[in-house]
Design an enzyme around this catalytic site. Structure first.
Site, PDB file in Angstrom:
ATOM      1  N   ARG A  46       0.814  -1.214   0.000  1.00 45.66           N
ATOM      2  CA  ARG A  46       0.000   0.000   0.000  1.00 45.66           C
ATOM      3  C   ARG A  46       0.849   1.266   0.000  1.00 45.66           C
ATOM      4  O   ARG A  46       0.426   2.315  -0.455  1.00 45.66           O
ATOM      5  CB  ARG A  46      -0.871  -0.016   1.257  1.00 45.66           C
ATOM      6  CG  ARG A  46      -2.281   0.369   0.951  1.00 45.66           C
ATOM      7  CD  ARG A  46      -3.190   0.157   2.089  1.00 45.66           C
ATOM      8  NE  ARG A  46      -2.490  -0.212   3.321  1.00 45.66           N
ATOM      9  CZ  ARG A  46      -3.104  -0.438   4.459  1.00 45.66           C
ATOM     10  NH1 ARG A  46      -4.399  -0.335   4.527  1.00 45.66           N
ATOM     11  NH2 ARG A  46      -2.444  -0.788   5.543  1.00 45.66           N
ATOM     12  N   LYS A 144       0.293 -18.539   5.937  1.00 45.97           N
ATOM     13  CA  LYS A 144      -0.285 -18.837   7.231  1.00 45.97           C
ATOM     14  C   LYS A 144      -0.410 -17.532   8.031  1.00 45.97           C
ATOM     15  O   LYS A 144       0.421 -16.656   7.845  1.00 45.97           O
ATOM     16  CB  LYS A 144       0.686 -19.821   7.864  1.00 45.97           C
ATOM     17  CG  LYS A 144       0.602 -20.085   9.302  1.00 45.97           C
ATOM     18  CD  LYS A 144       1.604 -21.161   9.658  1.00 45.97           C
ATOM     19  CE  LYS A 144       1.588 -21.389  11.123  1.00 45.97           C
ATOM     20  NZ  LYS A 144       2.345 -20.447  11.911  1.00 45.97           N
ATOM     21  N   ASP A 173       3.038 -24.141   4.305  1.00 47.96           N
ATOM     22  CA  ASP A 173       3.425 -24.576   5.641  1.00 47.96           C
ATOM     23  C   ASP A 173       4.925 -24.759   5.510  1.00 47.96           C
ATOM     24  O   ASP A 173       5.379 -25.746   4.918  1.00 47.96           O
ATOM     25  CB  ASP A 173       2.745 -25.902   6.016  1.00 47.96           C
ATOM     26  CG  ASP A 173       3.142 -26.353   7.412  1.00 47.96           C
ATOM     27  OD1 ASP A 173       4.320 -26.148   7.785  1.00 47.96           O
ATOM     28  OD2 ASP A 173       2.309 -26.913   8.135  1.00 47.96           O
ATOM     29  N   HIS A 174       5.691 -23.806   6.008  1.00 49.06           N
ATOM     30  CA  HIS A 174       7.120 -23.810   5.637  1.00 49.06           C
ATOM     31  C   HIS A 174       7.849 -25.057   6.152  1.00 49.06           C
ATOM     32  O   HIS A 174       8.904 -25.406   5.654  1.00 49.06           O
ATOM     33  CB  HIS A 174       7.822 -22.512   6.053  1.00 49.06           C
ATOM     34  CG  HIS A 174       8.164 -22.421   7.502  1.00 49.06           C
ATOM     35  ND1 HIS A 174       7.258 -22.061   8.460  1.00 49.06           N
ATOM     36  CD2 HIS A 174       9.323 -22.639   8.167  1.00 49.06           C
ATOM     37  CE1 HIS A 174       7.841 -22.065   9.638  1.00 49.06           C
ATOM     38  NE2 HIS A 174       9.109 -22.414   9.501  1.00 49.06           N
ATOM     39  N   LYS A 178      11.279 -27.941   4.654  1.00 49.00           N
ATOM     40  CA  LYS A 178      12.534 -28.296   5.329  1.00 49.00           C
ATOM     41  C   LYS A 178      13.070 -29.605   4.754  1.00 49.00           C
ATOM     42  O   LYS A 178      12.337 -30.592   4.696  1.00 49.00           O
ATOM     43  CB  LYS A 178      12.319 -28.436   6.844  1.00 49.00           C
ATOM     44  CG  LYS A 178      12.028 -27.106   7.531  1.00 49.00           C
ATOM     45  CD  LYS A 178      11.908 -27.281   9.039  1.00 49.00           C
ATOM     46  CE  LYS A 178      11.378 -26.032   9.715  1.00 49.00           C
ATOM     47  NZ  LYS A 178      12.349 -24.999  10.026  1.00 49.00           N
ATOM     48  N   ASP A 231      -0.698 -21.969  16.400  1.00 51.26           N
ATOM     49  CA  ASP A 231       0.510 -21.490  15.718  1.00 51.26           C
ATOM     50  C   ASP A 231       1.398 -22.641  15.240  1.00 51.26           C
ATOM     51  O   ASP A 231       2.012 -22.545  14.184  1.00 51.26           O
ATOM     52  CB  ASP A 231       1.296 -20.594  16.691  1.00 51.26           C
ATOM     53  CG  ASP A 231       2.437 -19.843  16.019  1.00 51.26           C
ATOM     54  OD1 ASP A 231       2.213 -19.325  14.910  1.00 51.26           O
ATOM     55  OD2 ASP A 231       3.542 -19.777  16.600  1.00 51.26           O
ATOM     56  N   HIS A 236       2.214 -27.144  11.486  1.00 49.95           N
ATOM     57  CA  HIS A 236       3.528 -27.788  11.363  1.00 49.95           C
ATOM     58  C   HIS A 236       3.567 -29.179  11.987  1.00 49.95           C
ATOM     59  O   HIS A 236       4.047 -30.137  11.400  1.00 49.95           O
ATOM     60  CB  HIS A 236       4.618 -26.934  12.027  1.00 49.95           C
ATOM     61  CG  HIS A 236       4.659 -25.510  11.544  1.00 49.95           C
ATOM     62  ND1 HIS A 236       4.428 -25.167  10.242  1.00 49.95           N
ATOM     63  CD2 HIS A 236       4.916 -24.349  12.193  1.00 49.95           C
ATOM     64  CE1 HIS A 236       4.539 -23.847  10.103  1.00 49.95           C
ATOM     65  NE2 HIS A 236       4.830 -23.332  11.283  1.00 49.95           N
ATOM     66  N   LYS A 326       7.548 -22.252  23.350  1.00 50.01           N
ATOM     67  CA  LYS A 326       8.501 -21.155  23.199  1.00 50.01           C
ATOM     68  C   LYS A 326       9.280 -21.008  24.504  1.00 50.01           C
ATOM     69  O   LYS A 326       8.840 -21.460  25.551  1.00 50.01           O
ATOM     70  CB  LYS A 326       7.757 -19.860  22.882  1.00 50.01           C
ATOM     71  CG  LYS A 326       7.089 -19.902  21.501  1.00 50.01           C
ATOM     72  CD  LYS A 326       6.988 -18.536  20.886  1.00 50.01           C
ATOM     73  CE  LYS A 326       6.323 -18.579  19.520  1.00 50.01           C
ATOM     74  NZ  LYS A 326       7.231 -18.922  18.423  1.00 50.01           N
TER      75      LYS A 326
HETATM   76  C1  BG6 Z   1       5.970 -20.127  12.492  1.00 55.41           C
HETATM   77  C2  BG6 Z   1       5.348 -19.695  13.787  1.00 55.41           C
HETATM   78  O1  BG6 Z   1       5.002 -20.702  11.648  1.00 55.41           O
HETATM   79  O2  BG6 Z   1       6.990 -21.085  12.766  1.00 55.41           O
HETATM   80  C3  BG6 Z   1       6.392 -19.124  14.725  1.00 55.41           C
HETATM   81  O3  BG6 Z   1       4.343 -18.716  13.527  1.00 55.41           O
HETATM   82  C4  BG6 Z   1       7.510 -20.099  14.919  1.00 55.41           C
HETATM   83  O4  BG6 Z   1       5.823 -18.770  15.972  1.00 55.41           O
HETATM   84  C5  BG6 Z   1       8.045 -20.586  13.575  1.00 55.41           C
HETATM   85  O5  BG6 Z   1       8.539 -19.457  15.641  1.00 55.41           O
HETATM   86  C6  BG6 Z   1       9.043 -21.698  13.769  1.00 55.41           C
HETATM   87  O6  BG6 Z   1       9.675 -21.966  12.556  1.00 55.41           O
HETATM   88  P1  BG6 Z   1      11.141 -22.577  12.511  1.00 55.41           P
HETATM   89  O7  BG6 Z   1      11.386 -22.850  11.063  1.00 55.41           O
HETATM   90  O8  BG6 Z   1      12.065 -21.539  13.076  1.00 55.41           O
HETATM   91  O9  BG6 Z   1      11.111 -23.802  13.357  1.00 55.41           O
END
Ligand code: BG6
Length: 471
Positions: A46, A144, A173-174, A178, A231, A236, A326
């Protein structure tokens, strides 16, 4: 290798994800020669910025996420791919300008990455479709969080589905990007030796851990409304579980693999609300409520541990223990198969397979070996395979791999709508029980391995978590 000529439009290009992950990883792909020479990145947000002003921000905010010694010349050629356009998602006219820019180039793949708040997804998709940017070459990428519960996730899916076909939708979903998690498919399905033990006759329990050292940092406001279950577990960790528990897919095509993952999610035994307290532990680290932008009376969980079961012949009565949190003692993720103790000539022997996902990417197994000396006695020992050392090629970050998959049009590493909804369906009774019942929120000390109640959860089964401090 033939590369696809692409346009990648990044909505939310001045935001945190774009600067921290998307642009640095596109740079890495560029530097490795993995992007088509005419591939273009069209940053969109924006803010009224000129291209030069945007590049100045990239210089300041994205480059710091790259190693210091990158080549200045390669960096300059990367910047040449970047263009900037100011687009207000709510403003239809802006999409006409965007369309004009894109049609002038005529790329083979047009990737639209929505790295914005999810409540903009529907409007963005509608406006894209209205200017004709939903044809076959267009792929839409959804970041996400995709909803906060089953209803909101369905609403997002159906809003996007009005304008895009499922095969055009890439839900990120990253974790699926991996390398160490992608390795689960070959580990399980290219190694008949391991496949032999991968079921209830051999496996006593499965442990999945994703521990983080970091707290909520600058994301207090988002995190406080989200919590660890939404989260990390809903996405994940359930995806990790799918990869561990799925049956052999018919083939390696995206839909065959996703069909099998879906079956796992559908086979998860739904916990009745009145069994949630017994099977799920939620906790918050001490001091969380003093974090930036966190409510002082927050009841949000920063840690979850739970016991799940699958209704499939392969996993009948095998508990799956999941935990994530965390501000734990270290950043560490693993999948552990605890094998059933077996009677042998040398007495009862137990064994386990540890698949370390991060930070190390290792496969370790416990085996019995002869103890040195004159007596034929055995002792447990660890064998270890370092995945990083065993492959010579550069290991890319998850986002780089995912971005390249999108450009090349491969859907394997992305979630289908039905997977997402099945995951929410399983998570909902837990969220509802927490909302409706008086279920305790335990506490734990920052830098510890989590609350004592997580230990007690496993103690009910005479089990123990693999010790995080000895890894
Ligand atoms: C994200 C979460 O999807 O994944 C974060 O929103 C988290 O809270 C992160 O810290 C963890 O990813 P990675 O790759 O560092 O394990």
């Amino acid at each position: 290798m033939k590369l696809t000529n692409f346009d990648m439009v990044i909505f939310g290009a001045t935001g945190d994800l774009a600067m921290r992950k998307l642009l640095p990883n596109l740079y890495q792909a560029h530097a490795a020669g993995l992007l088509h020479e005419q591939g273009r990145i069209l940053a969109v947000s924006r803010s009224q910025l000129s291209r030069d002003e945007f590049l100045a921000r990239v210089e300041q905010e994205a480059k710091i996420h790259l190693p210091e010694n990158i080549s200045a010349q390669v960096w300059q050629t990367f910047l040449q791919r970047l263009d900037y356009l100011s687009v207000n998602v709510l403003q239809f006219d802006d999409f006409q300008t965007l369309q004009g820019k894109i049609s002038a180039k005529n790329s083979d793949a047009i990737v639209i990455y929505l790295s914005t708040a999810p409540h903009y997804f529907a409007t963005a998709c509608k406006h894209l479709a209205q200017v004709g940017l939903n044809h076959d070459k267009v792929r839409i990428v959804l970041e996400k969080p995709l909803g906060t519960d089953l209803d909101s996730s369905r609403a997002i899916n159906s809003a996007v589905a009005q304008f895009f076909q499922e095969k055009q939708i890439y839900r990120i979903d990253h974790y699926l990007g991996k390398e160490s998690l992608q390795n689960l498919l070959p580990l399980r399905f290219a190694n008949p030796l391991l496949a032999q033990v991968w079921h209830k006759d051999w496996v006593k329990s499965v442990e999945l851990t994703v521990a983080e050292e970091l707290g909520v940092e600058e994301r207090g406001e988002f995190y406080d409304q989200t919590g660890a279950l939404r989260d990390m577990v809903q996405n994940h960790m359930l995806q990790m579980l799918c990869l561990v528990a799925m049956e052999t897919p018919k083939s390696l095509t995206a839909d065959d693999v996703r069909d099998e993952k879906l079956r796992v999610l559908q086979a998860l035994k739904v916990l009745p609300e009145n069994e949630v307290a017994k099977n799920v532990v939620r906790a918050q680290y001490q001091g969380y409520t003093t974090e930036h932008r966190v409510a002082s009376d927050s009841q949000t969980e920063t840690f979850v541990a739970l016991r799940a079961h699958l209704n499939t012949p392969r996993w009948q009565n095998v508990p799956f223990y999941l935990r994530t949190g965390k501000r734990l003692n270290q950043r560490y993720a693993s999948i552990i198969l605890n094998l059933k103790p077996q009677q042998t000539l040398f007495g009862e022997q137990s064994s386990r397979l540890v698949i370390q996902i991060q930070p190390k990417e290792r496969i370790e197994w416990q085996i019995a070996v002869k103890q040195a000396g004159n007596h034929l006695t055995v002792t447990p020992a660890w064998g270890s395979l370092d995945l990083k050392q065993n492959t010579q090629t550069r290991r890319a970050d998850a986002y780089e791999l995912l971005l390249l998959e999108i450009i090349e049009g491969r859907l394997n590493l992305f979630n289908r709508a039905d997977e997402l909804e099945a995951a929410w369906r399983w998570v909902m009774p837990i969220l509802n029980a927490w909302k409706n019942q008086n279920i305790p929120l335990y506490t734990y000390v920052s830098g510890s391995t989590g609350p004592i109640e997580a230990e007690q959860l496993l103690a009910q089964d005479n089990a123990k978590w693999h010790d995080l401090t000895v890894l």
